[in-house]
Design an enzyme around this catalytic site. Structure first.
Site, PDB file in Angstrom:
ATOM      1  N   THR A 180       0.869  -1.186   0.000  1.00  0.00           N
ATOM      2  CA  THR A 180       0.000   0.000   0.000  1.00  0.00           C
ATOM      3  C   THR A 180       0.900   1.229   0.000  1.00  0.00           C
ATOM      4  O   THR A 180       1.613   1.472   0.980  1.00  0.00           O
ATOM      5  CB  THR A 180      -0.889   0.034   1.265  1.00  0.00           C
ATOM      6  OG1 THR A 180      -1.611  -1.182   1.349  1.00  0.00           O
ATOM      7  CG2 THR A 180      -1.855   1.207   1.203  1.00  0.00           C
ATOM      8  N   LYS A 217      -7.669   1.271  -2.375  1.00  0.00           N
ATOM      9  CA  LYS A 217      -7.177   0.771  -1.080  1.00  0.00           C
ATOM     10  C   LYS A 217      -7.253   1.871  -0.012  1.00  0.00           C
ATOM     11  O   LYS A 217      -7.599   1.614   1.139  1.00  0.00           O
ATOM     12  CB  LYS A 217      -5.729   0.271  -1.240  1.00  0.00           C
ATOM     13  CG  LYS A 217      -4.997  -0.025   0.048  1.00  0.00           C
ATOM     14  CD  LYS A 217      -5.513  -1.246   0.793  1.00  0.00           C
ATOM     15  CE  LYS A 217      -4.766  -1.417   2.119  1.00  0.00           C
ATOM     16  NZ  LYS A 217      -5.162  -2.592   2.861  1.00  0.00           N
ATOM     17  N   LYS A 259       0.971   4.798   8.404  1.00  0.00           N
ATOM     18  CA  LYS A 259       1.438   5.103   7.045  1.00  0.00           C
ATOM     19  C   LYS A 259       0.243   5.219   6.102  1.00  0.00           C
ATOM     20  O   LYS A 259       0.137   6.151   5.308  1.00  0.00           O
ATOM     21  CB  LYS A 259       2.406   3.983   6.628  1.00  0.00           C
ATOM     22  CG  LYS A 259       2.938   4.027   5.219  1.00  0.00           C
ATOM     23  CD  LYS A 259       2.260   3.075   4.279  1.00  0.00           C
ATOM     24  CE  LYS A 259       2.278   1.630   4.699  1.00  0.00           C
ATOM     25  NZ  LYS A 259       1.544   0.755   3.804  1.00  0.00           N
TER      26      LYS A 259
HETATM   27  P1  NAP Z   1       6.001  -6.333   7.229  1.00  0.00           P
HETATM   28  O1  NAP Z   1       5.700  -7.611   7.916  1.00  0.00           O
HETATM   29  O2  NAP Z   1       6.592  -5.207   7.992  1.00  0.00           O
HETATM   30  O3  NAP Z   1       6.900  -6.659   5.951  1.00  0.00           O
HETATM   31  C1  NAP Z   1       7.517  -5.656   5.213  1.00  0.00           C
HETATM   32  C2  NAP Z   1       8.462  -6.304   4.240  1.00  0.00           C
HETATM   33  O4  NAP Z   1       9.052  -5.287   3.422  1.00  0.00           O
HETATM   34  C3  NAP Z   1       9.625  -7.045   4.894  1.00  0.00           C
HETATM   35  O5  NAP Z   1       9.931  -8.163   4.105  1.00  0.00           O
HETATM   36  C4  NAP Z   1      10.749  -6.008   4.836  1.00  0.00           C
HETATM   37  O6  NAP Z   1      12.044  -6.581   4.861  1.00  0.00           O
HETATM   38  C5  NAP Z   1      10.480  -5.396   3.488  1.00  0.00           C
HETATM   39  N1  NAP Z   1      11.031  -4.047   3.345  1.00  0.00           N
HETATM   40  C6  NAP Z   1      10.609  -2.909   3.948  1.00  0.00           C
HETATM   41  N2  NAP Z   1      11.344  -1.872   3.558  1.00  0.00           N
HETATM   42  C7  NAP Z   1      12.235  -2.339   2.668  1.00  0.00           C
HETATM   43  C8  NAP Z   1      13.275  -1.742   1.906  1.00  0.00           C
HETATM   44  N3  NAP Z   1      13.530  -0.423   1.965  1.00  0.00           N
HETATM   45  N4  NAP Z   1      14.022  -2.538   1.103  1.00  0.00           N
HETATM   46  C9  NAP Z   1      13.770  -3.873   1.034  1.00  0.00           C
HETATM   47  N5  NAP Z   1      12.806  -4.486   1.721  1.00  0.00           N
HETATM   48  C10 NAP Z   1      12.051  -3.738   2.528  1.00  0.00           C
HETATM   49  O7  NAP Z   1       4.658  -5.721   6.582  1.00  0.00           O
HETATM   50  P2  NAP Z   1       3.345  -6.439   5.998  1.00  0.00           P
HETATM   51  O8  NAP Z   1       2.305  -6.470   7.052  1.00  0.00           O
HETATM   52  O9  NAP Z   1       3.736  -7.670   5.261  1.00  0.00           O
HETATM   53  O10 NAP Z   1       2.883  -5.306   4.968  1.00  0.00           O
HETATM   54  C11 NAP Z   1       3.441  -5.165   3.677  1.00  0.00           C
HETATM   55  C12 NAP Z   1       2.561  -4.196   2.885  1.00  0.00           C
HETATM   56  O11 NAP Z   1       1.222  -4.719   2.821  1.00  0.00           O
HETATM   57  C13 NAP Z   1       2.438  -2.817   3.530  1.00  0.00           C
HETATM   58  O12 NAP Z   1       2.387  -1.827   2.527  1.00  0.00           O
HETATM   59  C14 NAP Z   1       1.109  -2.898   4.270  1.00  0.00           C
HETATM   60  O13 NAP Z   1       0.509  -1.630   4.461  1.00  0.00           O
HETATM   61  C15 NAP Z   1       0.302  -3.769   3.330  1.00  0.00           C
HETATM   62  N6  NAP Z   1      -0.806  -4.517   3.935  1.00  0.00           N
HETATM   63  C16 NAP Z   1      -0.648  -5.206   5.104  1.00  0.00           C
HETATM   64  C17 NAP Z   1      -1.726  -5.898   5.650  1.00  0.00           C
HETATM   65  C18 NAP Z   1      -1.618  -6.675   6.943  1.00  0.00           C
HETATM   66  O14 NAP Z   1      -2.652  -7.026   7.515  1.00  0.00           O
HETATM   67  N7  NAP Z   1      -0.419  -6.954   7.447  1.00  0.00           N
HETATM   68  C19 NAP Z   1      -2.967  -5.902   5.000  1.00  0.00           C
HETATM   69  C20 NAP Z   1      -3.088  -5.230   3.784  1.00  0.00           C
HETATM   70  C21 NAP Z   1      -2.008  -4.534   3.267  1.00  0.00           C
HETATM   71  P3  NAP Z   1      12.768  -6.955   6.267  1.00  0.00           P
HETATM   72  O15 NAP Z   1      12.287  -8.329   6.607  1.00  0.00           O
HETATM   73  O16 NAP Z   1      14.203  -6.892   5.962  1.00  0.00           O
HETATM   74  O17 NAP Z   1      12.335  -5.906   7.277  1.00  0.00           O
END
Ligand code: NAP
Length: 300
Positions: free
Chosen positions: A98, A173, A241
């Site tokens: 997102t 979204k 965010k």
């Molecule tokens: P998360 O668990 O924090 O995972 C984030 C991922 O992105 C990790 O693999 C992280 O790597 C990687 N990352 C972040 N910054 C980076 C960078 N600069 N360079 C390379 N890799 C990077 O988050 P998530 O919950 O999976 O969410 C991911 C996305 O989906 C977000 O945009 C969030 O808003 C969206 N989303 C989440 C949900 C939910 O319920 N969780 C639902 C809908 C949408 P590291 O492992 O090295 O930190």
């Protein structure tokens, strides 16, 4: 023949998305910034590990990014060793993170200079939906590119909608986040009210779930709030965010969103706690409890 796939970002959402691609029979290469997570994924689930996002792009026909914020997508796509370095004409990048609609369009324009197509395809449904392969997926980009990628989306989600040109998925979204966060706040207020008024809150959830107050938040999140289960499915920092993106975009399109701005402020109270930004977003209820100056006995 199925296209070869790649996933960059194996966080809470990226990991089950990658697992479902394998389950659906797609060849898969993965990259994660913290390499140990990619190693653990390959060992436990399968696929092969790329050393850089560029290497994932060279190995795949369709690359999915699932990272955190706009700058992170820019980094893994356009930065050093980024996807663009390994990409070739005819490939497709699907960004499921997102992020800002404007940044999405800018990244898409850069990729197109190399003949690489991009779809923005953010999701709703949380970790549960990602694991079950039942995500709601909102897609922006060229209709023909969307149709080519439809089987991939069908391996990951259930409600899949092409919303319009580049950025339309992200805008949808953000609309989702306005509705979800305001519903979540309503559920938090209802629960704090019920408890402080001496009601059996569990019974109240059951009683209200069949009526006009029913919602996904009431059914799925309210019981977790009562159990004080604030482990992250969706981090407070990611909710903040998203709300920031909503408020920035609202200003651009000229609408006032007083409810959403209030929620953004209330989350600051959660972020102010030690480790608050890494709590699950349903910890919003703690902000309402603080205002009532009455936290449930034994809860904190
Ligand atoms: P998360 O668990 O924090 O995972 C984030 C991922 O992105 C990790 O693999 C992280 O790597 C990687 N990352 C972040 N910054 C980076 C960078 N600069 N360079 C390379 N890799 C990077 O988050 P998530 O919950 O999976 O969410 C991911 C996305 O989906 C977000 O945009 C969030 O808003 C969206 N989303 C989440 C949900 C939910 O319920 N969780 C639902 C809908 C949408 P590291 O492992 O090295 O930190």
């Amino acid at each position: 023949m199925k296209p070869k796939t790649g996933v960059v970002g194996l966080g809470i959402m990226g990991r089950p998305i990658a697992a479902n691609l394998l389950k659906a029979g797609y060849e898969l290469t993965v990259f994660n910034r913290t390499a140990a997570k990619a190693d653990a994924f390959v060992a436990a689930v399968g696929g092969r590990k790329g050393q850089t996002p560029a290497e994932v792009a060279s190995a795949a026909d369709v690359v999915i990014t699932m990272v955190s914020d706009s700058a992170d997508v820019e980094q893994v796509v356009l930065g050093p060793n980024g996807i663009i370095e390994g990409a070739r004409a005819g490939q497709v990048l699907i960004d499921m993170s997102t992020i800002s609609p404007a940044v999405t369009r800018a990244i898409g324009a850069r990729l197109l200079e190399k003949g690489v197509e991009m779809l923005d395809a953010p999701v709703s449904g949380g970790e549960k939906g990602a694991v079950a392969g039942t995500l709601t997926i909102m897609v922006g980009g060229k209709p023909a590119v969307f149709e080519t990628c439809r089987p991939i989306f069908e391996a990951l989600g259930k409600t899949i909608t092409h919303m319009g040109q580049a950025g339309a998925g992200q805008l949808t979204k953000l609309c989702n986040q306005i509705i979800c966060s305001n519903t979540l706040l309503a559920v938090c207020e209802g629960l704090v009210f019920a408890r402080n008024a001496g009601l059996d809150a569990e019974k109240a959830i059951a009683a209200l779930s069949g009526g006009a107050a029913q919602s996904w938040m009431l059914t799925h999140q309210a019981p977790k709030m009562l159990q004080r289960d604030f482990r992250p499915g969706f981090f407070v920092m990611h909710e903040q965010k998203d709300l920031r993106l909503v408020l920035e975009t609202a200003r651009e399109v000229g609408v006032a969103l007083p409810g959403t701005r209030l929620i953004h402020q209330l989350y600051h109270a959660i972020e102010a706690e030690d480790g608050g930004e890494k709590l699950g977003h349903i910890s919003l209820i703690k902000a309402i409890e603080k205002l009532a100056n009455r936290v449930p006995p034994g809860a904190e």
